[in-house]
Design a protein around this motif. Structure first.
Motif, mmCIF file in Angstrom:
data_model
loop_
_atom_site.group_PDB
_atom_site.id
_atom_site.type_symbol
_atom_site.label_atom_id
_atom_site.label_comp_id
_atom_site.label_asym_id
_atom_site.label_seq_id
_atom_site.Cartn_x
_atom_site.Cartn_y
_atom_site.Cartn_z
ATOM 1 N N LEU A 91 0.946 -1.230 -0.085
ATOM 2 C CA LEU A 91 -0.074 0.132 0.053
ATOM 3 C C LEU A 91 0.596 1.089 0.112
ATOM 4 O O LEU A 91 0.727 2.269 -0.904
ATOM 5 C CB LEU A 91 -0.882 -0.139 1.179
ATOM 6 C CG LEU A 91 -2.121 1.094 1.262
ATOM 7 C CD1 LEU A 91 -3.043 0.929 0.114
ATOM 8 C CD2 LEU A 91 -2.764 0.883 2.656
ATOM 9 N N CYS A 92 1.825 1.314 0.950
ATOM 10 C CA CYS A 92 2.664 2.618 1.019
ATOM 11 C C CYS A 92 3.912 2.554 0.793
ATOM 12 O O CYS A 92 4.633 3.487 0.706
ATOM 13 C CB CYS A 92 2.458 3.209 2.669
ATOM 14 S SG CYS A 92 3.268 2.110 3.750
ATOM 15 N N GLN A 93 4.381 1.080 0.332
ATOM 16 C CA GLN A 93 5.859 0.935 0.044
ATOM 17 C C GLN A 93 6.940 1.005 0.904
ATOM 18 O O GLN A 93 8.041 1.214 0.751
ATOM 19 C CB GLN A 93 6.147 1.637 -1.317
ATOM 20 C CG GLN A 93 5.392 1.482 -2.535
ATOM 21 C CD GLN A 93 5.247 0.001 -3.065
ATOM 22 O OE1 GLN A 93 6.192 -0.777 -3.087
ATOM 23 N NE2 GLN A 93 4.126 -0.751 -3.081
ATOM 24 N N GLU B 267 -10.538 -1.888 2.750
ATOM 25 C CA GLU B 267 -9.616 -2.590 1.716
ATOM 26 C C GLU B 267 -8.302 -2.068 1.797
ATOM 27 O O GLU B 267 -7.265 -2.859 1.902
ATOM 28 C CB GLU B 267 -10.129 -2.012 0.338
ATOM 29 C CG GLU B 267 -9.115 -2.756 -0.652
ATOM 30 C CD GLU B 267 -9.672 -2.250 -2.236
ATOM 31 O OE1 GLU B 267 -9.707 -1.062 -2.389
ATOM 32 O OE2 GLU B 267 -10.202 -3.193 -3.007
ATOM 33 N N GLN B 268 -7.976 -0.757 2.236
ATOM 34 C CA GLN B 268 -6.674 -0.276 2.686
ATOM 35 C C GLN B 268 -6.144 -0.700 3.685
ATOM 36 O O GLN B 268 -5.079 -0.865 4.052
ATOM 37 C CB GLN B 268 -6.846 1.304 2.836
ATOM 38 C CG GLN B 268 -7.136 2.045 1.569
ATOM 39 C CD GLN B 268 -7.289 3.789 1.781
ATOM 40 O OE1 GLN B 268 -7.961 3.876 2.915
ATOM 41 N NE2 GLN B 268 -6.755 4.215 0.955
ATOM 42 N N LYS B 269 -7.107 -0.887 5.012
ATOM 43 C CA LYS B 269 -6.604 -1.500 6.223
ATOM 44 C C LYS B 269 -6.251 -2.920 6.031
ATOM 45 O O LYS B 269 -5.272 -3.361 6.894
ATOM 46 C CB LYS B 269 -7.760 -1.387 7.390
ATOM 47 C CG LYS B 269 -7.831 0.086 7.623
ATOM 48 C CD LYS B 269 -9.206 0.163 8.467
ATOM 49 C CE LYS B 269 -9.530 1.793 8.761
ATOM 50 N NZ LYS B 269 -10.503 1.922 9.746
ATOM 51 N N ALA B 270 -6.982 -3.431 5.145
ATOM 52 C CA ALA B 270 -6.391 -5.228 4.859
ATOM 53 C C ALA B 270 -5.312 -5.082 4.184
ATOM 54 O O ALA B 270 -4.386 -5.971 4.450
ATOM 55 C CB ALA B 270 -7.838 -5.679 4.214
ATOM 56 N N VAL C 75 1.339 7.549 9.639
ATOM 57 C CA VAL C 75 0.635 6.970 8.375
ATOM 58 C C VAL C 75 -0.700 5.988 8.545
ATOM 59 O O VAL C 75 -1.826 6.153 8.082
ATOM 60 C CB VAL C 75 1.671 6.417 7.348
ATOM 61 C CG1 VAL C 75 1.192 5.676 6.146
ATOM 62 C CG2 VAL C 75 2.944 7.113 7.357
ATOM 63 N N CYS C 76 -0.529 4.878 9.140
ATOM 64 C CA CYS C 76 -1.600 3.920 9.141
ATOM 65 C C CYS C 76 -2.487 4.183 9.640
ATOM 66 O O CYS C 76 -3.838 3.654 9.243
ATOM 67 C CB CYS C 76 -0.604 2.630 9.757
ATOM 68 S SG CYS C 76 0.871 2.089 8.991
#
Length: 90
Positions: free
Chosen positions: A13-15, A53-56, A45-46
């Motif tokens: 997601l965030c690399q 979906e992002q959290k997963a 960030v998190c």
């Protein structure tokens, strides 16, 4: 003598990269600045992810792995900056 286990994870997601080290704790490699902890990554960030979906997709959602927030994890609050002048000059 035992060999320490190092595992390198990358969040799709965030690399961000997390180097998991059983002996020394986890180290987060930010794109800029010094390395940090999982709690610092969470604070900056998190925690701001919005969708399920992002959290997963985030590899830093487990509170037991990141621990509690420590001083310095968040960005510092800065004082407001006054721009311009409220009085007209002659």
């Amino acid at each position: 003598m035992t060999e320490s286990s190092n595992v390198q994870l990358r969040c799709e997601l965030c690399q961000i990269e997390i180097n998991e080290n059983a002996d020394q704790g986890d180290e987060v490699v930010f794109s800029r600045g010094a390395t940090g902890s999982r709690s610092k990554l969470w604070a900056r960030v998190c925690q701001y992810l919005k969708t399920d979906e992002q959290k997963a997709a985030c590899i830093n959602q487990d509170a037991t792995q990141r621990g509690s927030e420590k001083p310095g994890d968040r960005y510092e609050e800065i004082a407001p900056v006054e721009v311009g002048s409220t009085q007209a000059s002659n």
